[in-house]
Enzyme design. Structure first.
Site, PDB file in Angstrom:
ATOM      1  N   THR A 262       0.490  -1.827   8.956  1.00 18.61           N
ATOM      2  CA  THR A 262       0.978  -2.716   9.900  1.00 18.61           C
ATOM      3  C   THR A 262       2.361  -3.689   9.128  1.00 18.61           C
ATOM      4  OG1 THR A 262      -0.712  -2.796  11.333  1.00 18.61           O
ATOM      5  CG2 THR A 262       0.999  -4.426  11.620  1.00 18.61           C
ATOM      6  N   GLU A 286      -2.665  -2.890  18.699  1.00 19.36           N
ATOM      7  CA  GLU A 286      -3.939  -3.329  18.159  1.00 19.36           C
ATOM      8  C   GLU A 286      -3.716  -5.076  17.977  1.00 19.36           C
ATOM      9  OE1 GLU A 286      -6.487  -2.510  14.115  1.00 19.36           O
ATOM     10  OE2 GLU A 286      -4.285  -2.263  14.047  1.00 19.36           O
ATOM     11  N   ARG A 427      -6.535  11.725  10.445  1.00 20.37           N
ATOM     12  CA  ARG A 427      -7.765  11.675  11.402  1.00 20.37           C
ATOM     13  C   ARG A 427      -7.575  12.441  12.844  1.00 20.37           C
ATOM     14  NH1 ARG A 427     -10.748   5.954  12.716  1.00 20.37           N
ATOM     15  NH2 ARG A 427     -12.437   6.964  13.864  1.00 20.37           N
TER      16      ARG A 427
END
Length: 503
Positions: A262, A286, A427
């Site tokens: 971030t 988030e 992922r």
């Protein structure tokens, strides 16, 4: 009261004829005012827009000159554009002939419709003969087709608006879990879908058009040697390898948690929005917008987040914070902090920001927190991630802006010797790697188990904060490592240059 008696009209009883709505429409036309909701609802007792003459005109032109015009219609004129079932049936049969490379004329068309028991549905053989002679001048075909398409778009718009009205009335009854903001987003999606269907009719450009576009871009590069073609990231080596962030490209920045994804992405956003004065959008799924802006201020002013949290700032630091505040207030950064944002809602919001504020870059933090509401994605996480990744790439192309997407790496990198991440560590889905134009893997040598062995404290201090962005994929340029240094207290990445070895 007798069963066959005429019921008394109430506010819930729809008008029996078009006289009352017509009168009300005339009334608010005379007043030159915006009609009320009641007046609009009363005026809905109307036929949908269509043009039977234009539909027959298109079919007549297709029968008279099928070779060129059917190929154009196959791409640009959907069967649903024909309002009347008879006209639509004839058109679908003509497209079937085109797909099978069969000869098209009134005789073959009539025979095929008779064989499938559809001839009576379209009005008989006489109707086909009438269609063939309906238009005396087939060269007017583009005009007829435009009328048919325009009426189709109007019907689609009315349908979308009707659904919006229905869901607005039913809100709180059948869909108790849907909040008002989601209702508005879905309503906007329906209207924007109509606009998208309009833009999809442009057709495929010829190769000569693409060649001229490519020559123009090459000419620009020759006239501006060394100048970036895209947006500067603020990191010279990354700019040199990518030629800047290009419109339509998807740049994935991936790392393990707490590596500084971030912070790095917001450093890029800050450079583009503040230093280059270019509007940007940030979807922070988030972190709250307040925390994100606080980190921007700390990074811009080179302060310590810990000192700021404790209120321990010197006079000089307060001045630096005031200057950073003024800089950020002038910047055009639009932050959306909606958690669990759906990819379709994100696309709708991005289109609105592009139209209203002209954003030229989007950052998403982060990909695995975006959701997809499609049926296929409900039971399969890999399919969901694939749909989200493809949706983001499609959005970048549609708006012609670069999109920076943050993503997580799996734990395999932590068990690898040297802990250098690779593309396969992305992922949950290989589609991220497939859709991305660039993939940067962020790692820090002094983080957790990635600490390097050093001989003394001086060397350890020198290694502190060392970081690296591994450009593992670059569709339009070279791949290499971008050396960085992470200023921990200010949450800022700066470029690190290798010192020449002493002789």
């Amino acid at each position: 009261m007798a069963e066959n008696s005429t019921p008394t009209a109430t506010s819930d009883t729809p008008p029996k004829s078009g006289a009352e709505p017509a009168k009300k429409r005339e009334n608010f036309k005379k007043r030159n005012e915006v009609p009320s909701a009641e007046e609009l609802l009363a005026s809905f007792n109307r036929a949908l827009p269509f043009s039977d003459e234009a539909e027959k005109g298109v079919l007549s032109c297709l029968l008279q000159d099928p070779l060129e015009r059917l190929s154009d219609c196959r791409v640009n004129l959907p069967a649903l554009a024909f309002y009347h079932d008879a006209n639509r049936t004839v058109y679908e049969k003509l497209l079937e002939f085109y797909d099978k490379n069969l000869p098209v004329d009134p005789v073959t068309l009539t025979h095929a419709l008779r064989e499938q028991n559809l001839l009576d549905k379209v009005g008989g053989a006489a109707a086909i003969s009438e269609l063939f002679a309906f238009v005396p001048i087939p060269s007017h075909f583009p005009y007829y087709k435009k009328i048919v398409l325009d009426k189709h778009i109007l019907r689609e718009l009315i349908h979308a608006s009707s659904l919006n009205i229905h869901h607005s009335y039913e809100h709180g009854k059948e869909q108790m879990d849907e909040n008002i903001d989601t209702l508005i987003d879905h309503a906007e999606q329906r209207i924007l879908a109509v606009r998208e269907s309009v833009g999809a009719k442009e057709g495929i450009k010829t190769l000569s058009t693409h060649v001229m576009d490519a020559i123009d871009s090459i000419q620009y590069m020759l006239e501006h040697p060394g100048q970036l073609r895209g947006l500067s990231t603020g990191y010279s080596k990354l700019d040199a390898m990518s030629s800047g962030l290009q419109g339509g490209e998807m740049f994935v920045i991936a790392a393990r948690p707490s590596m500084g994804k971030t912070s790095f992405a917001m450093n890029v956003v800050e450079h583009i929005a503040v230093d280059c004065n270019i509007p940007c959008a940030v979807f922070s799924l988030e972190m709250s917008a307040t925390m994100l802006v606080r980190r921007l201020l700390v990074s811009r002013a080179r302060l310590s987040m810990q000192d700021l949290s404790r209120g321990l700032l010197s006079r000089a630091q307060q001045d630096a914070l005031a200057k950073a505040t003024r800089d950020l207030q002038k910047a055009h950064i639009f932050i959306d902090e909606t958690p669990g944002l759906d990819i379709m809602e994100m696309r709708a919001k991005s289109r609105r920001l592009k139209k209203q504020h002209g954003i030229q870059m989007i950052m998403i933090d982060y990909l695995q927190l975006v959701t997809s509401q499609s049926r296929r994605a409900k039971d399969n996480r890999q399919i969901e991630i694939a749909e989200i990744s493809a949706g983001i790439k499609g959005l970048a192309k549609e708006l012609n802006v670069p999109i920076i997407v943050l993503a997580q790496l799996n734990r395999a990198v932590e068990s690898r010797k040297g802990q250098r991440p690779v593309l396969s560590d992305l992922r949950e889905s290989g589609s991220i790697e497939q859709d991305a134009d660039m993939v940067g893997l962020l790692t820090r040598s002094d983080y957790a188990g990635a600490k390097m062995e050093v001989e003394d404290e001086e060397a350890e201090e020198k290694k502190k904060g060392e970081a690296m962005l591994i450009l593992a994929k670059n569709r339009n340029g070279p791949t290499d490592d971008v050396l960085l240094r992470f200023i921990d207290h200010a949450m800022r990445f700066v470029e690190r240059f290798e010192e020449p070895e002493s002789p």
